[in-house]
Design a protein around this motif. Structure first.
Motif, PDB file in Angstrom:
ATOM      1  N   ALA A  76       0.884  -1.166   0.000  1.00 20.91           N
ATOM      2  CA  ALA A  76       0.000   0.000   0.000  1.00 20.91           C
ATOM      3  C   ALA A  76       0.925   1.221   0.000  1.00 20.91           C
ATOM      4  O   ALA A  76       1.947   1.219   0.686  1.00 20.91           O
ATOM      5  CB  ALA A  76      -0.884   0.003   1.237  1.00 20.91           C
ATOM      6  N   TYR A  77       0.575   2.235  -0.782  1.00 23.08           N
ATOM      7  CA  TYR A  77       1.503   3.362  -0.858  1.00 23.08           C
ATOM      8  C   TYR A  77       0.773   4.697  -0.976  1.00 23.08           C
ATOM      9  O   TYR A  77      -0.400   4.774  -1.307  1.00 23.08           O
ATOM     10  CB  TYR A  77       2.460   3.198  -2.039  1.00 23.08           C
ATOM     11  N   GLY A  78       1.547   5.747  -0.719  1.00 22.16           N
ATOM     12  CA  GLY A  78       1.096   7.113  -0.920  1.00 22.16           C
ATOM     13  C   GLY A  78       2.263   7.937  -1.421  1.00 22.16           C
ATOM     14  O   GLY A  78       3.421   7.569  -1.219  1.00 22.16           O
ATOM     15  N   VAL A  79       1.944   9.044  -2.081  1.00 21.46           N
ATOM     16  CA  VAL A  79       2.979   9.933  -2.602  1.00 21.46           C
ATOM     17  C   VAL A  79       2.600  11.378  -2.278  1.00 21.46           C
ATOM     18  O   VAL A  79       1.489  11.819  -2.581  1.00 21.46           O
ATOM     19  CB  VAL A  79       3.154   9.795  -4.135  1.00 21.46           C
ATOM     20  N   ASN A 121       1.308  27.288  -1.543  1.00 27.73           N
ATOM     21  CA  ASN A 121       1.448  26.878  -0.145  1.00 27.73           C
ATOM     22  C   ASN A 121       2.877  27.084   0.317  1.00 27.73           C
ATOM     23  O   ASN A 121       3.736  26.222   0.102  1.00 27.73           O
ATOM     24  CB  ASN A 121       1.061  25.408   0.020  1.00 27.73           C
ATOM     25  N   PHE A 122       3.124  28.209   0.969  1.00 27.73           N
ATOM     26  CA  PHE A 122       4.458  28.488   1.482  1.00 27.73           C
ATOM     27  C   PHE A 122       4.850  27.449   2.529  1.00 27.73           C
ATOM     28  O   PHE A 122       5.981  26.992   2.579  1.00 27.73           O
ATOM     29  CB  PHE A 122       4.525  29.901   2.081  1.00 27.73           C
ATOM     30  N   ASP A 123       3.890  27.050   3.356  1.00 24.80           N
ATOM     31  CA  ASP A 123       4.126  26.022   4.373  1.00 24.80           C
ATOM     32  C   ASP A 123       3.490  24.715   3.881  1.00 24.80           C
ATOM     33  O   ASP A 123       2.269  24.541   3.952  1.00 24.80           O
ATOM     34  CB  ASP A 123       3.522  26.443   5.705  1.00 24.80           C
ATOM     35  N   ALA A 124       4.318  23.813   3.399  1.00 24.48           N
ATOM     36  CA  ALA A 124       3.829  22.547   2.838  1.00 24.48           C
ATOM     37  C   ALA A 124       3.047  21.727   3.858  1.00 24.48           C
ATOM     38  O   ALA A 124       2.134  20.984   3.490  1.00 24.48           O
ATOM     39  CB  ALA A 124       5.003  21.736   2.294  1.00 24.48           C
ATOM     40  N   LEU A 125       3.384  21.868   5.131  1.00 27.57           N
ATOM     41  CA  LEU A 125       2.691  21.083   6.155  1.00 27.57           C
ATOM     42  C   LEU A 125       1.205  21.439   6.269  1.00 27.57           C
ATOM     43  O   LEU A 125       0.407  20.610   6.686  1.00 27.57           O
ATOM     44  CB  LEU A 125       3.379  21.253   7.513  1.00 27.57           C
ATOM     45  N   GLU A 126       0.836  22.660   5.887  1.00 24.09           N
ATOM     46  CA  GLU A 126      -0.567  23.065   5.959  1.00 24.09           C
ATOM     47  C   GLU A 126      -1.464  22.171   5.118  1.00 24.09           C
ATOM     48  O   GLU A 126      -2.627  21.963   5.463  1.00 24.09           O
ATOM     49  CB  GLU A 126      -0.734  24.520   5.508  1.00 24.09           C
ATOM     50  N   VAL A 127      -0.940  21.649   4.015  1.00 18.86           N
ATOM     51  CA  VAL A 127      -1.733  20.740   3.190  1.00 18.86           C
ATOM     52  C   VAL A 127      -1.342  19.280   3.397  1.00 18.86           C
ATOM     53  O   VAL A 127      -2.154  18.382   3.190  1.00 18.86           O
ATOM     54  CB  VAL A 127      -1.673  21.117   1.687  1.00 18.86           C
ATOM     55  N   ALA A 128      -0.110  19.042   3.819  1.00 17.21           N
ATOM     56  CA  ALA A 128       0.342  17.665   4.014  1.00 17.21           C
ATOM     57  C   ALA A 128      -0.335  17.001   5.214  1.00 17.21           C
ATOM     58  O   ALA A 128      -0.692  15.821   5.145  1.00 17.21           O
ATOM     59  CB  ALA A 128       1.859  17.620   4.174  1.00 17.21           C
ATOM     60  N   ILE A 129      -0.542  17.729   6.296  1.00 15.32           N
ATOM     61  CA  ILE A 129      -1.091  17.129   7.514  1.00 15.32           C
ATOM     62  C   ILE A 129      -2.542  16.688   7.326  1.00 15.32           C
ATOM     63  O   ILE A 129      -2.895  15.558   7.703  1.00 15.32           O
ATOM     64  CB  ILE A 129      -0.913  18.069   8.723  1.00 15.32           C
ATOM     65  N   PRO A 130      -3.429  17.492   6.712  1.00 14.81           N
ATOM     66  CA  PRO A 130      -4.793  16.981   6.463  1.00 14.81           C
ATOM     67  C   PRO A 130      -4.790  15.741   5.559  1.00 14.81           C
ATOM     68  O   PRO A 130      -5.562  14.805   5.780  1.00 14.81           O
ATOM     69  CB  PRO A 130      -5.506  18.163   5.798  1.00 14.81           C
ATOM     70  N   TRP A 131      -3.920  15.738   4.550  1.00 16.06           N
ATOM     71  CA  TRP A 131      -3.805  14.574   3.663  1.00 16.06           C
ATOM     72  C   TRP A 131      -3.344  13.363   4.471  1.00 16.06           C
ATOM     73  O   TRP A 131      -3.868  12.258   4.317  1.00 16.06           O
ATOM     74  CB  TRP A 131      -2.832  14.886   2.530  1.00 16.06           C
ATOM     75  N   LEU A 132      -2.363  13.582   5.353  1.00 13.61           N
ATOM     76  CA  LEU A 132      -1.829  12.497   6.180  1.00 13.61           C
ATOM     77  C   LEU A 132      -2.912  11.923   7.094  1.00 13.61           C
ATOM     78  O   LEU A 132      -2.962  10.709   7.302  1.00 13.61           O
ATOM     79  CB  LEU A 132      -0.642  12.992   7.011  1.00 13.61           C
ATOM     80  N   THR A 133      -3.767  12.767   7.616  1.00 12.35           N
ATOM     81  CA  THR A 133      -4.851  12.300   8.487  1.00 12.35           C
ATOM     82  C   THR A 133      -5.719  11.282   7.758  1.00 12.35           C
ATOM     83  O   THR A 133      -6.035  10.211   8.290  1.00 12.35           O
ATOM     84  CB  THR A 133      -5.696  13.491   8.979  1.00 12.35           C
ATOM     85  N   GLN A 134      -6.077  11.591   6.525  1.00 15.16           N
ATOM     86  CA  GLN A 134      -6.874  10.663   5.719  1.00 15.16           C
ATOM     87  C   GLN A 134      -6.071   9.393   5.395  1.00 15.16           C
ATOM     88  O   GLN A 134      -6.599   8.280   5.453  1.00 15.16           O
ATOM     89  CB  GLN A 134      -7.322  11.353   4.433  1.00 15.16           C
ATOM     90  N   PHE A 135      -4.806   9.550   5.075  1.00 17.81           N
ATOM     91  CA  PHE A 135      -3.930   8.424   4.777  1.00 17.81           C
ATOM     92  C   PHE A 135      -3.867   7.464   5.973  1.00 17.81           C
ATOM     93  O   PHE A 135      -4.024   6.253   5.821  1.00 17.81           O
ATOM     94  CB  PHE A 135      -2.529   8.962   4.434  1.00 17.81           C
ATOM     95  N   VAL A 136      -3.668   8.021   7.159  1.00 23.41           N
ATOM     96  CA  VAL A 136      -3.579   7.210   8.382  1.00 23.41           C
ATOM     97  C   VAL A 136      -4.894   6.474   8.637  1.00 23.41           C
ATOM     98  O   VAL A 136      -4.897   5.295   8.999  1.00 23.41           O
ATOM     99  CB  VAL A 136      -3.176   8.074   9.594  1.00 23.41           C
ATOM    100  N   GLN A 137      -6.017   7.144   8.443  1.00 19.70           N
ATOM    101  CA  GLN A 137      -7.322   6.479   8.625  1.00 19.70           C
ATOM    102  C   GLN A 137      -7.445   5.278   7.703  1.00 19.70           C
ATOM    103  O   GLN A 137      -7.907   4.208   8.108  1.00 19.70           O
ATOM    104  CB  GLN A 137      -8.464   7.459   8.352  1.00 19.70           C
ATOM    105  N   ARG A 138      -7.008   5.421   6.474  1.00 19.36           N
ATOM    106  CA  ARG A 138      -7.142   4.341   5.500  1.00 19.36           C
ATOM    107  C   ARG A 138      -6.194   3.178   5.759  1.00 19.36           C
ATOM    108  O   ARG A 138      -6.559   2.025   5.508  1.00 19.36           O
ATOM    109  CB  ARG A 138      -6.966   4.886   4.084  1.00 19.36           C
ATOM    110  N   ILE A 139      -4.981   3.453   6.231  1.00 21.35           N
ATOM    111  CA  ILE A 139      -4.063   2.321   6.493  1.00 21.35           C
ATOM    112  C   ILE A 139      -4.400   1.624   7.792  1.00 21.35           C
ATOM    113  O   ILE A 139      -3.940   0.511   8.038  1.00 21.35           O
ATOM    114  CB  ILE A 139      -2.570   2.738   6.471  1.00 21.35           C
ATOM    115  N   THR A 140      -5.223   2.265   8.615  1.00 28.46           N
ATOM    116  CA  THR A 140      -5.617   1.689   9.898  1.00 28.46           C
ATOM    117  C   THR A 140      -6.841   0.794   9.746  1.00 28.46           C
ATOM    118  O   THR A 140      -7.093  -0.075  10.562  1.00 28.46           O
ATOM    119  CB  THR A 140      -5.865   2.800  10.921  1.00 28.46           C
ATOM    120  N   GLU A 141      -7.616   1.014   8.690  1.00 27.65           N
ATOM    121  CA  GLU A 141      -8.879   0.267   8.493  1.00 27.65           C
ATOM    122  C   GLU A 141      -8.631  -1.218   8.273  1.00 27.65           C
ATOM    123  O   GLU A 141      -7.691  -1.651   7.713  1.00 27.65           O
ATOM    124  CB  GLU A 141      -9.628   0.829   7.275  1.00 27.65           C
TER     125      GLU A 141
END
Length: 152
Positions: free
Chosen positions: A86-89, A132-152
């Motif tokens: 399973a992967y993400g980019v 997006n000057f601060d990449a984390l502003e968009v990376a963290i919401p994406w990561l939240t969804q990613f984590v939910q999916r790998i946990t299912e």
């Protein structure tokens, strides 16, 4: 919890900064996460039945950074089928360089992993440095969804 390898392609440290925060958040949520700043083919294969997250900036004409390129080339040349992966980019780029080049490194990795029959957890995240000057502003919401999916 999931075993997650985070494979980084970085030139000036932006992708590395994002990756370090991502690994910290994965560990805080109980996952076994490891950061690879000089990723090797053998390292990647250790996750073939787990989860891989590629976080990369894009260089020059839409190219893969030098520290990540050997992994990409090895995967492309040896072409191991990765149907258990399973992967993400997360791809970082600058849209002012043109649509063809924008986030080219992440796009190439995403396409290769799909060809190797790995399963995408989330749609690739393209982060535009012009927006997006601060990449984390968009990376963290994406990561939240990613984590939910790998946990299912």
């Amino acid at each position: 919890m999931a075993k997650v390898g985070v494979f980084v392609g970085s030139v000036y440290g932006g992708a590395e900064d994002v990756a370090q925060e991502v690994v910290g958040q994965l560990i805080a949520k109980g996952h076994a996460a490891q950061l690879f700043l000089d990723p090797q083919f053998e390292d990647f294969l250790e996750y073939q039945n787990d989860v891989a997250l590629v976080i990369t900036s894009t260089t020059g004409q839409g190219e893969i950074p030098d520290n990540l390129l050997p992994l990409y080339l090895a995967l492309n040349e040896q072409f191991p089928l990765l149907s258990g992966l399973a992967y993400g980019v997360i791809s970082m780029g600058d849209s002012s360089y043109g649509e063809e080049r924008y986030c080219g490194a992440g796009r190439q990795f995403d396409e290769l992993l799909a060809q190797l029959q790995a399963k995408s957890v989330n749609e690739r995240l393209d982060i535009d440095a012009c927006v997006n000057f601060d990449a984390l502003e968009v990376a963290i919401p994406w990561l939240t969804q990613f984590v939910q999916r790998i946990t299912e």
